[in-house]
Design a protein around this motif. Sequence first.
Motif, mmCIF file in Angstrom:
data_model
loop_
_atom_site.group_PDB
_atom_site.id
_atom_site.type_symbol
_atom_site.label_atom_id
_atom_site.label_comp_id
_atom_site.label_asym_id
_atom_site.label_seq_id
_atom_site.Cartn_x
_atom_site.Cartn_y
_atom_site.Cartn_z
ATOM 1 N N LEU A 109 0.791 -1.185 0.007
ATOM 2 C CA LEU A 109 0.183 -0.060 -0.063
ATOM 3 C C LEU A 109 0.855 1.214 -0.005
ATOM 4 O O LEU A 109 0.554 2.284 -0.704
ATOM 5 C CB LEU A 109 -1.168 -0.009 1.129
ATOM 6 N N MET A 110 2.098 1.203 0.818
ATOM 7 C CA MET A 110 2.839 2.252 0.905
ATOM 8 C C MET A 110 3.565 2.549 -0.399
ATOM 9 O O MET A 110 3.591 3.802 -1.028
ATOM 10 C CB MET A 110 3.876 2.196 1.946
ATOM 11 N N LEU A 111 3.993 1.607 -1.304
ATOM 12 C CA LEU A 111 4.427 1.728 -2.712
ATOM 13 C C LEU A 111 3.426 2.115 -3.465
ATOM 14 O O LEU A 111 3.800 3.092 -4.667
ATOM 15 C CB LEU A 111 4.961 0.481 -3.066
ATOM 16 N N ARG A 112 2.295 1.864 -3.525
ATOM 17 C CA ARG A 112 1.072 2.259 -4.314
ATOM 18 C C ARG A 112 0.723 3.689 -3.950
ATOM 19 O O ARG A 112 0.614 4.264 -5.016
ATOM 20 C CB ARG A 112 -0.130 1.130 -4.159
ATOM 21 N N GLU A 113 0.415 3.972 -3.036
ATOM 22 C CA GLU A 113 -0.162 5.365 -2.728
ATOM 23 C C GLU A 113 1.100 6.274 -2.503
ATOM 24 O O GLU A 113 0.766 7.511 -2.743
ATOM 25 C CB GLU A 113 -1.038 5.222 -1.105
ATOM 26 N N TYR A 114 2.229 6.023 -1.801
ATOM 27 C CA TYR A 114 3.268 7.206 -1.471
ATOM 28 C C TYR A 114 4.193 7.214 -2.657
ATOM 29 O O TYR A 114 4.653 8.144 -2.943
ATOM 30 C CB TYR A 114 3.816 6.995 -0.044
ATOM 31 N N GLY A 115 4.541 6.001 -3.275
ATOM 32 C CA GLY A 115 5.447 5.769 -4.021
ATOM 33 C C GLY A 115 5.043 5.837 -5.551
ATOM 34 O O GLY A 115 5.839 6.105 -6.445
ATOM 35 N N ASP A 116 3.762 5.942 -5.751
ATOM 36 C CA ASP A 116 3.081 6.096 -7.064
ATOM 37 C C ASP A 116 3.570 5.084 -8.079
ATOM 38 O O ASP A 116 3.843 5.441 -9.360
ATOM 39 C CB ASP A 116 3.187 7.598 -7.626
ATOM 40 N N LEU A 117 3.700 3.766 -7.565
ATOM 41 C CA LEU A 117 4.211 2.822 -8.488
ATOM 42 C C LEU A 117 2.951 1.844 -9.109
ATOM 43 O O LEU A 117 2.040 1.916 -8.331
ATOM 44 C CB LEU A 117 5.129 1.983 -7.702
ATOM 45 N N ASN A 118 3.078 1.522 -10.239
ATOM 46 C CA ASN A 118 1.988 0.735 -10.696
ATOM 47 C C ASN A 118 2.183 -0.728 -10.228
ATOM 48 O O ASN A 118 3.201 -1.030 -9.402
ATOM 49 C CB ASN A 118 1.789 0.931 -12.148
ATOM 50 N N TYR A 119 1.142 -1.605 -10.311
ATOM 51 C CA TYR A 119 1.145 -2.854 -9.986
ATOM 52 C C TYR A 119 2.329 -3.741 -10.473
ATOM 53 O O TYR A 119 2.942 -4.577 -9.662
ATOM 54 C CB TYR A 119 -0.006 -3.767 -10.112
ATOM 55 N N LYS A 120 2.874 -3.690 -11.863
ATOM 56 C CA LYS A 120 3.943 -4.396 -12.164
ATOM 57 C C LYS A 120 5.110 -3.839 -11.690
ATOM 58 O O LYS A 120 6.066 -4.586 -11.373
ATOM 59 C CB LYS A 120 4.107 -3.716 -13.634
ATOM 60 N N GLU A 121 5.406 -2.510 -11.228
ATOM 61 C CA GLU A 121 6.498 -2.174 -10.744
ATOM 62 C C GLU A 121 6.673 -2.622 -9.159
ATOM 63 O O GLU A 121 7.901 -2.899 -8.839
ATOM 64 C CB GLU A 121 6.748 -0.580 -10.790
ATOM 65 N N ILE A 122 5.560 -2.664 -8.434
ATOM 66 C CA ILE A 122 5.574 -3.208 -7.050
ATOM 67 C C ILE A 122 6.053 -4.644 -7.051
ATOM 68 O O ILE A 122 6.785 -4.853 -6.351
ATOM 69 C CB ILE A 122 4.091 -2.927 -6.601
#
Length: 189
Positions: free
Chosen positions: A141-154
């Motif tokens: 969730l932190m990578l998605r919301e704060y890091g603005d990464l997409n699913y593939k990057e995460i």
Amino acid sequence: MFSKVEDNQSGISVALNAGNPADFRAIYDECMQMLFKISYRIVNDEEAAEDLVHDSLIKANEKCLVFPSLNDAKYWLIRVVKNASLNYIKRKDRERKAYEKVLYEDHRKSESGETDLLKQDSMAKAREALKKLPKNLREVLMLREYGDLNYKEIAKVLGITEGNVKVRVFRAREQLLKLIGEDDVFLSN
């Protein structure tokens, strides 16, 4: 210049020059009604259909196009009118979407002090609830919301599948909702 549309004495079809007034008149008389019907069926607007047909006929006239026969002129004009009508529909659709976007967009950018305070309070609650999540859900969730990464990057960062990332994000959001108990939660500014 050619002025006859019909077959000449030898039975050979006579070429038509759309720049020649007599030939243009013959093309116009033969094709106008049919072209209007085609355009009207596409654009469903009498004025627009008439304009599109006239524009196409003017195009042939201004370019002084020479057609081997009346049928060749008719087929060329059908293609031109059909394409012009389809482009008209696309343009009107883009304009409609642009108008709708402008009409329904919220132009208010300033927020009141009360809204800012509520956002800050909500963000504080979200951070506290985020700390209570299991590590694997919190990371995603932190990578998605704060890091603005997409699913593939995460997925690449964590070394898991993209599907697993989606599942974890979904579960993390569900648990956050349970912990916070509010629908309008701000995770970041």
